[in-house]
Design a protein around this motif. Structure first.
Motif: not given
Length: 218
Positions: A149, A144, A147, A189-192
């Protein structure tokens, strides 16, 4: 004409010629002097122009040398910048996982303690379970912080960008393309998306035969 008269005429002619020669010489002397003066003046002007040209040439050479030195300094500075940038990139790539690696050390310590406790004679299963849950919590906190998720789409509509369907199951209770079961969670990871979630999705179930129809197999 007597000899005396001829001698007088000859003398007169010679005097006349001599007088004309002197007059001519006297007339030409100023012109020659003027020409000589003009030549000296021209020579003086040419010398001044040559001096000015040589001075301009020296100044141009000095400016060219200065510009060349500046070019060399700029090129050397550019090479230094490139070397520093390359070194920074290599260092960043080499130590990119330094932070997360440091945080994972605590997780590893907890796992090692759990394994050691499990090997002890008369190990308490309840304590082992509590230790494993604590280790899992530590790992989740580390992920977390960086980042990472979790993707757990149970009951959500199938999203091919985040989910990978491994099977389709007919269902009357769910709309088609609904995630019925998550076989393996995904992570982003973030938006990836690091790994898509492996899921079982619903599909339209065949309609039941209408009531009162004849069962041909009966």
């Amino acid at each position: 004409m007597s000899d005396k008269q001829r001698e007088a005429e000859r003398q007169q002619s010679e005097d006349k010629a001599h007088s004309e020669a002197e007059s001519a010489e006297a007339g030409q002397a100023p012109e020659a002097q003027a020409a000589e003066d003009g030549a000296e003046s021209a020579s003086g002007d040419s010398g001044d122009e040559l001096t000015e040209l040589q001075q301009a040439l020296e100044e141009a050479r000095a400016r060219a040398e200065e510009n060349w030195n500046e070019c060399l300094r700029a090129r050397a500075e550019m090479q230094n910048i490139q070397r520093r940038a390359q070194a920074d990139v290599e260092k960043a790539r080499k130590y990119a996982v330094e932070k997360i690696a440091g945080d994972l050390l605590g997780v590893k310590d907890s796992l090692e303690m759990g394994v050691k406790a499990a090997k002890e004679e008369g190990a308490d299963p309840q304590k082992l379970l509590e230790g494993s849950e604590l280790t899992l919590k530590m790992l989740s906190q580390v992920l977390e912080r960086f980042n990472v998720q979790e993707i757990d789409p149970q009951g959500e509509r199938f999203n091919p960008e985040h989910h990978e369907a491994v099977a389709a199951q007919p269902s009357h209770e769910h709309e088609p393309n609904t995630v019925l079961n998550v076989m393996q969670k995904g992570y982003a990871l973030h938006d990836r998306v690091l790994r898509p979630a492996m899921v079982v999705v619903s599909q339209k179930a065949p309609e039941p035969p209408p009531s009162g129809s004849i069962d041909e197999q009966a």
